[in-house]
Design a protein around this motif. Structure first.
Motif, PDB file in Angstrom:
ATOM      1  N   ALA A   4       0.852  -1.192   0.000  1.00 22.32           N
ATOM      2  CA  ALA A   4       0.000   0.000   0.000  1.00 22.32           C
ATOM      3  C   ALA A   4       0.886   1.239   0.000  1.00 22.32           C
ATOM      4  CB  ALA A   4      -0.917  -0.013   1.221  1.00 22.32           C
ATOM      5  N   GLY A   6       0.635   5.795   0.736  1.00 20.59           N
ATOM      6  CA  GLY A   6      -0.169   6.919   1.197  1.00 20.59           C
ATOM      7  C   GLY A   6       0.676   8.162   1.383  1.00 20.59           C
ATOM      8  N   LYS A  36      -4.430   6.592   2.484  1.00 18.98           N
ATOM      9  CA  LYS A  36      -3.588   5.494   1.995  1.00 18.98           C
ATOM     10  C   LYS A  36      -4.474   4.419   1.396  1.00 18.98           C
ATOM     11  CE  LYS A  36      -3.518   3.015   6.397  1.00 18.98           C
ATOM     12  NZ  LYS A  36      -4.452   3.896   7.060  1.00 18.98           N
ATOM     13  N   GLY A  37      -3.850   3.511   0.641  1.00 14.33           N
ATOM     14  CA  GLY A  37      -4.595   2.392   0.083  1.00 14.33           C
ATOM     15  C   GLY A  37      -3.684   1.431  -0.643  1.00 14.33           C
ATOM     16  N   GLU A  52      -4.551   7.651  -4.201  1.00 15.88           N
ATOM     17  CA  GLU A  52      -5.290   7.496  -2.951  1.00 15.88           C
ATOM     18  C   GLU A  52      -5.619   8.850  -2.326  1.00 15.88           C
ATOM     19  OE1 GLU A  52      -6.756   4.992  -1.443  1.00 15.88           O
ATOM     20  OE2 GLU A  52      -6.118   3.469  -2.859  1.00 15.88           O
ATOM     21  N   GLU A  55      -8.524  10.199  -4.367  1.00 19.10           N
ATOM     22  CA  GLU A  55      -9.761   9.458  -4.109  1.00 19.10           C
ATOM     23  C   GLU A  55     -10.321   9.726  -2.713  1.00 19.10           C
ATOM     24  OE1 GLU A  55      -9.017   5.295  -4.783  1.00 19.10           O
ATOM     25  OE2 GLU A  55      -8.795   5.569  -6.950  1.00 19.10           O
ATOM     26  N   GLU A  56      -9.455   9.804  -1.708  1.00 18.12           N
ATOM     27  CA  GLU A  56      -9.933   9.909  -0.336  1.00 18.12           C
ATOM     28  C   GLU A  56     -10.156  11.341   0.139  1.00 18.12           C
ATOM     29  OE1 GLU A  56      -7.568   7.512   2.309  1.00 18.12           O
ATOM     30  OE2 GLU A  56      -8.238   5.662   1.343  1.00 18.12           O
TER      31      GLU A  56
END
Length: 137
Positions: A4, A6, A36-37, A52, A55-56
């Motif tokens: 992952a 982030g 994070k992802g 990420e 998107e977040e």
């Protein structure tokens, strides 16, 4: 290994005094964390970190210094999360099923809001990196 990436997303405080960091609230985990992802197939860690964040948080960002990598177990599986300092450029937050809220906080308040101790340690790494780069005066 779960891979992952982030960012510790930061911006100058609207007051002009210091900086603020963005934290996201994930209702599935009931936690406040850094965006994070997981990496998608064929995706590099830096690319995933920027994706990420967008998107977040709804923010585009400029990656800076790589911060410490965090390793831990998730349901018995090892997970590795690579982090970067990232300056917020522009954008706006829209709540989603994955992230229902965002908070922009000064570093001290960020440490108190973060759910995980391993995320708190990254705040100090970010501040050191920003001082070294001249972004934090």
């Amino acid at each position: 290994m779960i891979l992952a990436a982030g960012c510790l997303l930061w911006r100058r405080s609207p007051s002009g005094e210091g900086i603020e960091l963005a934290l996201v609230y994930r209702p599935k985990w009931a936690d406040w964390s850094h965006p994070k992802g997981k990496l998608k197939r064929g995706e590099g860690a830096q690319e995933a970190a920027v994706r990420e964040v967008l998107e977040e948080t709804g923010m585009t960002c400029e990656l800076g210094t790589e911060l410490p990598t965090v390793r831990y177990l998730v349901e018995g599986r090892p997970k590795e999360v690579r982090y970067w300092a990232a300056k917020a450029i522009h954008g706006s937050f829209e709540p989603s099923r994955e992230v229902s809220a965002i908070a922009w906080l000064p570093p001290a308040a960020t440490r108190h809001r973060l759910t995980s101790a391993r995320d708190r340690e990254l705040v100090d790494a970010l501040l050191s990196a920003l001082r070294a780069s001249g972004d934090l005066r």
